[in-house]
Scaffold this active site. Sequence first.
Site, PDB file in Angstrom:
ATOM      1  N   PHE A 222      -0.341  -7.151   4.437  1.00 18.23           N
ATOM      2  CA  PHE A 222       0.738  -6.760   5.104  1.00 18.23           C
ATOM      3  C   PHE A 222       1.666  -6.056   4.469  1.00 18.23           C
ATOM      4  O   PHE A 222       2.839  -5.926   4.980  1.00 18.23           O
ATOM      5  CB  PHE A 222       1.375  -8.118   5.931  1.00 18.23           C
ATOM      6  CG  PHE A 222       0.887  -9.148   6.431  1.00 18.23           C
ATOM      7  CD1 PHE A 222       0.090  -8.759   7.670  1.00 18.23           C
ATOM      8  CD2 PHE A 222       0.422 -10.319   6.026  1.00 18.23           C
ATOM      9  CE1 PHE A 222      -1.061  -9.585   8.244  1.00 18.23           C
ATOM     10  CE2 PHE A 222      -0.501 -11.372   6.716  1.00 18.23           C
ATOM     11  CZ  PHE A 222      -1.316 -10.911   7.831  1.00 18.23           C
ATOM     12  N   GLU A 226       0.773  -3.958  -1.605  1.00 22.67           N
ATOM     13  CA  GLU A 226       0.615  -2.721  -2.007  1.00 22.67           C
ATOM     14  C   GLU A 226       1.283  -2.201  -3.287  1.00 22.67           C
ATOM     15  O   GLU A 226       0.542  -1.572  -3.940  1.00 22.67           O
ATOM     16  CB  GLU A 226       1.563  -1.931  -0.803  1.00 22.67           C
ATOM     17  CG  GLU A 226       1.119  -0.280  -0.989  1.00 22.67           C
ATOM     18  CD  GLU A 226       1.778   0.422   0.394  1.00 22.67           C
ATOM     19  OE1 GLU A 226       1.958   0.059   1.193  1.00 22.67           O
ATOM     20  OE2 GLU A 226       1.918   1.764  -0.203  1.00 22.67           O
ATOM     21  N   ARG A 304       9.860   7.043   5.894  1.00 22.27           N
ATOM     22  CA  ARG A 304       9.266   6.632   7.214  1.00 22.27           C
ATOM     23  C   ARG A 304      10.292   6.153   8.320  1.00 22.27           C
ATOM     24  O   ARG A 304      10.061   6.172   9.350  1.00 22.27           O
ATOM     25  CB  ARG A 304       8.236   5.546   6.967  1.00 22.27           C
ATOM     26  CG  ARG A 304       6.971   5.646   8.215  1.00 22.27           C
ATOM     27  CD  ARG A 304       5.992   4.707   8.079  1.00 22.27           C
ATOM     28  NE  ARG A 304       4.773   5.348   7.228  1.00 22.27           N
ATOM     29  CZ  ARG A 304       3.906   5.965   8.033  1.00 22.27           C
ATOM     30  NH1 ARG A 304       3.938   6.236   9.298  1.00 22.27           N
ATOM     31  NH2 ARG A 304       2.766   6.659   7.442  1.00 22.27           N
ATOM     32  N   ALA A 502      -0.700   2.146   5.092  1.00 18.55           N
ATOM     33  CA  ALA A 502      -0.333   3.168   6.066  1.00 18.55           C
ATOM     34  C   ALA A 502      -1.304   3.474   7.224  1.00 18.55           C
ATOM     35  O   ALA A 502      -1.358   4.497   7.683  1.00 18.55           O
ATOM     36  CB  ALA A 502      -0.303   4.629   5.343  1.00 18.55           C
ATOM     37  N   GLU A 706      -0.809  -0.850  11.899  1.00 19.51           N
ATOM     38  CA  GLU A 706       0.467  -1.080  11.954  1.00 19.51           C
ATOM     39  C   GLU A 706       1.108  -0.693  13.499  1.00 19.51           C
ATOM     40  O   GLU A 706       2.174  -1.568  13.654  1.00 19.51           O
ATOM     41  CB  GLU A 706       1.202  -0.070  11.085  1.00 19.51           C
ATOM     42  CG  GLU A 706       0.996  -0.464   9.430  1.00 19.51           C
ATOM     43  CD  GLU A 706       1.391   0.560   8.487  1.00 19.51           C
ATOM     44  OE1 GLU A 706       0.851   1.678   8.455  1.00 19.51           O
ATOM     45  OE2 GLU A 706       2.467   0.444   7.810  1.00 19.51           O
TER      46      GLU A 706
END
Length: 767
Positions: A222, A226, A304, A502, A706
Amino acid sequence: MKNIDSITHLRGESIYLDDIPLLQGTLFAAAFPSPMAHGVIKQLDLSEAERMPGVVRIFTHKDIPGINQIGGIVPDEPLLAEGHVDFCGMPVALVVAESRDAARAAVKKIKIDIDPRPVVTDPREAQANDQLIVPPRTFRLGDTSAAWQQCTHIFQGRADTNGQEHLYIETQGAYAIPQENNALKIYSSTQGPTAVQRAVSKVTGLPMHQLDIDTIRLGGGFGGKEDQANTWAALCALAAYLLKRPVKYSLHRMEDMAMTGKRHPYSSDFKIGLDNDLKIIAYEATFYQNAGAAADLSPAVLERTLFHCTNSYFIPHVRATAYSCRTHLPPNTAFRGFGGPQGMFVIEAAIAKAAEALGIDASVIQQKNLTKTGDEFPYGQKAESEAHACWENAEQLYALASIRDEQSAYNKANKLLKKGLAVMPVCFGISFTKTLMNQARALVHVYTDGSVAVSTGAVEMGQGVNTKMLQVAAQVFSIPPHRVKIQSTSTYRIANTSPSAASATADLNGKAVSMACTEIVQRLKAVAAEEWQVQPGAVELKEECVYINGTKTDWDWNRLVMTAYVKRVSLSEHAHYATPEINFDASKEKGHPFAYHVYGTAIVETTVDCLRGTYTTDAVKVVHDFGSSMNPAIDRGQIEGGIVQGIGWMTMEEVIYDKEGRLRSNALSTYKVPDIYSVPNEIAIQFLRPTVNDNLAIFRSKAVGEPPLMYGIGVYFALRNAIKAFNPGAEIPFDAPMTPEKLLMALYTKGNPAKHEQTVNHLATHP
Ligand code: LUZ
Ligand code: MOS
């Protein structure tokens, strides 16, 4: 096709980090976390801990042979505290012992003396003190300052969203095993094996080619793995390298919750201007991102937020500024949506505020301002929009008008229960916003028995990417799925990977798989063409058979493969894919950063119990732009999971740090996540017809990881509308999550609440 992991998952045979059989001599690590959020370390006393039974060594920053630095974007994050501590839970020392329990028991005996410094947990306060991770960024379109004059209605406000715990079922962890000549093999529960490899390389001083990071699968990521898997892998690697013994660290849930970062809380200001016709003319927003104590991925998350600050709407005049604010919380990190949801919440709040003030339904404003093809996003890219298509399909398919009628009839008939509705359009850009990250590689081997092995940089974390990779290889070779195996993700097989993140993993790695397989197919066709004395164009591979000029031959896949081998033709290929067309110029904040956008619209229905403040999500009805889904079962799963996770963020998950920066919601008893009772009673998912603008998606099957999370934002606004149905004058701050406590308070703010006495009587007669 079913997820290839479904059978081993169901039987409990799937292997996660904690299931890897341990080598003899394996040691166990546990970190000593800072008990204070900010201060100078005056003394660290390890003596008692060192005397504890089973303790082998306790490491501090002084033992690091390389550099004490794991920051990826900004080098501001020590692996082990050095001189000062910057957040509660910051690793200060690492105990390595003969057993897990021994390591944990010794951690409790470490004594630290910290000279406290002021603790800042509020991003606005950090910004006022000039505590920024990176300089602020501003995206602009048109000229907002001139545009306000064109507006008939102008509204301003503030909107806040809280953090979110990733709560991957598998906690963070790693297992490092020394190899000959100082090499290390590291099993890591990471979305980014290369990120782990880089961090371990820095800390140990070993070159990257000495480090095999191997990942079989994760029990969820989730975004939490990362960047933040690096810490645990680097700690294990450090100890394994120095002690020449295997070292494992698999975090306890409460360690994981207290020591790792979460979704970034944001506090934001907005100003929105509409004309007489309810067209949004101008929008300004200022975002204060709570980054925590180190950069981690915050600058990319911030970016973002700006990319998605207008969600699905075209607004001709936009100015959005974002600050990444350094606070004394664990560094916040990637979380499904990656700053996009935080940006979208603010524009939806601005629209809701306008609608409530004008006494109209927000959907009127939303629909009027949806992006059309050719409209420009504030970052310069032109939309190829499916926003109207999704909205209008949803409106018709789910009979939005009659839902509205039924709800108002229900609300007239019920005093204590009120229904609320919201429509939530979503537009999400697909590609890493850092253009360079949009590359991937695949390594494909065909063995002489005709079986196929595929390695990519993709990490399976439950999202089904391995199934999709397998489908790509099987389809290009035209062989049945059981002939293909997807190997674990290893930095020895695939180098310089981007993290699985992403929403782009299947696209990037899938394209590389397709290229590698296509290249092998070309060679095999040449072999057959030579044998049958025809042009390679006359050869086809179909369902494990060779066809010449459309006619089936007696050659099957196995015979073709073996013939190629005998003729010394390569049966392996390593392919590289880099997304074409994308670019972004950060000095102008303009470009074409996304391969494409994913669109969708959700209609959300909720019911609020106005006595208790509890609520249910009755339905989330979606029209979603999948392109041509290559695996509808997996994609549906992503949508359903995303919606529920989004609802959790918006309604019940409450990350609470006290003023001293200590996590109060540090276990599942104090942190409420959605359970089976809080999922919507109905989730309907309609696939939008395939569109033309999706050729950068693998097999035209659009990214799905996402975007659906943002449908959950609709639940927040539906609840608001239900509160307003009960108390039209209710004053409700835009402050998510809308927990039952907050909802109850909002129901009975000043305004016009239903008379409580009457309410109680009503209950007594109608149990
Ligand atoms: N990670 C990243 C991401 O490094 N860049 C991105 O643009 C992104 N977007 C979503 C999720 N993770
Ligand atoms: Mo993610 S937030 O795509 O790791």
